[in-house]
Design an enzyme around this catalytic site. Structure first.
Site, PDB file in Angstrom:
ATOM      1  N   ILE A 116      23.479  58.660 -40.934  1.00 33.91           N
ATOM      2  CA  ILE A 116      23.970  57.915 -39.769  1.00 33.91           C
ATOM      3  C   ILE A 116      22.772  57.559 -38.916  1.00 33.91           C
ATOM      4  CG2 ILE A 116      25.399  58.112 -37.698  1.00 33.91           C
ATOM      5  CD1 ILE A 116      27.217  59.978 -39.331  1.00 33.91           C
ATOM      6  N   GLU A 117      22.222  56.393 -39.172  1.00 33.01           N
ATOM      7  CA  GLU A 117      20.966  56.043 -38.497  1.00 33.01           C
ATOM      8  C   GLU A 117      21.271  55.102 -37.343  1.00 33.01           C
ATOM      9  OE1 GLU A 117      17.778  55.151 -41.193  1.00 33.01           O
ATOM     10  OE2 GLU A 117      18.758  56.179 -42.845  1.00 33.01           O
TER      11      GLU A 117
END
Ligand SMILES: *[C@@H]1O[C@H](CO)[C@@H](O)[C@H](O)[C@H]1NC(C)=O
Ligand SMILES: *[C@@H]1O[C@H](CO)[C@@H](O)[C@H](O)[C@H]1NC(C)=O
Ligand SMILES: *[C@@H]1O[C@H](CO)[C@@H](O)[C@H](O)[C@H]1NC(C)=O
Ligand SMILES: *[C@@H]1O[C@H](CO)[C@@H](O)[C@H](O)[C@H]1NC(C)=O
Length: 354
Positions: A116-117
């Site tokens: 989850i960037e």
């Protein structure tokens, strides 16, 4: 599916006992992780399975890969990505986690890698939701799929711009974090001079920064790049200084957005046509080369090879990190020529230097 190897035995032991983190960490420290990202296709048939402990599947689900990995005692895990904004609602979060657990069960998978960037601000609703997401996902997976593994991908340093996460909370909540020690230039340049994707010192500084937050080294897996960057030089000096175009990213005037990502196998094919042959940067401890394209433009290409990777892998051992992995395993040449085979084997072997 018959789980026969030592890895699978240990994998099952892990699930039999509910033990405090410290005990698990010291007991299972023997299980050095080789954490592999696969982006699809059938390259996996030629991976070095004597080393692999986990395959993260970023490609289409492949039951053949799942069965093969299990026969080698390796875990196969899902890729997990979702909008952090939506995860602020505990009901939505629980539903998303349930979906992932169900999917993993249906596909006989052994966990999830949360990638989850996203941009998160300190102390925002998303900041707390993200830590809770990791905690709740880990609890759900461990409960529903005994022996499963939940991991989280983090940037090369915790002070990376725009990703203000509770790194110690997240790390504590999951099995370990995968540190993406690459794209380390993306926020650096003020002078638009090309440099390495993952310079040695800068990479090590990132780990020291995580450890300084109170994170146990045994919860850090180092990610190395099996790709490099190709930059078009606006000018290239005799001393190999390549300056490139300005493309803003966040604040600083230059970034690796000006470069193009290239897999190791393509880079190695270009080297015979280079102007320079492979050069070595003593400071960044990384290889690079220069070539002229068909339009006459000069390029500088920075990458990682067995020499630069084995230096970093030696640090993994010395510092007692949990393991090593790469983005991504498909970047090598798995064709059946003897040169390709040697080149590819050397990259796998560099993960585990003497
Ligand atoms: C980070 O998360 C942990 C565990 O949830 C919590 O105890 C800690 O207060 C959080 N730290 C910050 C700075 O928010
Ligand atoms: C590059 O040149 C060397 C030496 O001439 C040769 O052995 C090698 O096969 C060549 N590699 C490629 C990819 O053409
Ligand atoms: C790299 O780190 C070492 C030790 O921390 C230091 O002595 C050296 O000067 C650094 N090199 C560069 C290029 O920053
Ligand atoms: C690779 O080549 C060797 C001979 O060089 C051959 O024996 C082997 O069957 C080939 N393997 C594959 C997968 O094509």
């Amino acid at each position: 599916m018959h789980l026969t190897s030592l890895h699978s035995l240990l994998m099952n032991w892990e699930s039999l006992f509910v033990v405090p983190e410290l005990i698990t960490l010291s007991f299972f420290a023997v299980l050095f992780q080789v954490f592999v990202f696969d982006v699809g296709g059938k390259d996996w048939k030629f991976y070095d399975w004597s080393q692999i402990t986990t395959v993260v599947t970023f490609g289409k689900y492949d039951p053949e890969l799942m069965c093969f990995a299990h026969s080698k005692g390796a875990r196969v895990v899902l890729k997990g990505d979702t909008s952090v904004k939506k995860m602020v609602d505990p009901v939505v979060r629980a539903a998303w986690i349930n979906q992932q657990v169900d999917l993993a069960k249906r596909q006989y998978m052994d966990g999830i890698n949360l990638d989850i960037e996203q941009h998160v601000m300190y102390s925002s609703a998303e900041y707390y939701a993200l830590t809770n997401l990791v905690k709740e996902a880990t609890e759900a997976f461990h409960k529903e799929i005994p022996g499963s593994q939940v991991t989280f991908d983090v940037p090369w340093t915790p002070d990376y711009i725009d990703r203000c996460y509770n790194y110690s909370g997240i790390t504590h909540a999951c099995d370990f974090i995968f540190v993406m020690s690459y794209d380390e230039q993306s926020e650096r340049w003020s002078n638009c001079i090309v440099g390495a994707n993952a310079p040695y010192n800068r990479t090590l500084t990132g780990y020291n920064n995580y450890i300084r937050l109170g994170i146990n080294p045994k919860k850090l897996v180092m990610g190395v790049p099996w790709y490099g960057y190709d930059y078009t030089c606006l000018s290239l000096s005799m001393t190999h200084v390549c300056s490139f175009a300005k493309i803003p990213f966040g604040g600083p005037p230059c970034s690796d957005a000006a470069g193009r990502q290239v897999p190791y196998k393509i880079i190695m094919k270009q080297i015979n046509n280079s102007l320079s042959g492979i050069l070595w940067d003593q400071e960044e401890k990384a290889p690079y080369f220069e070539y002229k394209d068909s339009h006459g433009a000069l390029h500088q290409v920075w990458f990682d090879n067995p020499r630069s990777i084995s230096l970093k892998a030696a640090f993994v051992k010395e510092r007692g990190l949990r393991g090593i992995g790469m983005w991504n395993a498909n970047c090598l040449d798995y064709s059946n020529g003897s040169a390709a085979r040697e080149q590819t084997q050397a990259m796998w072997e560099a993960l585990n230097p003497e």
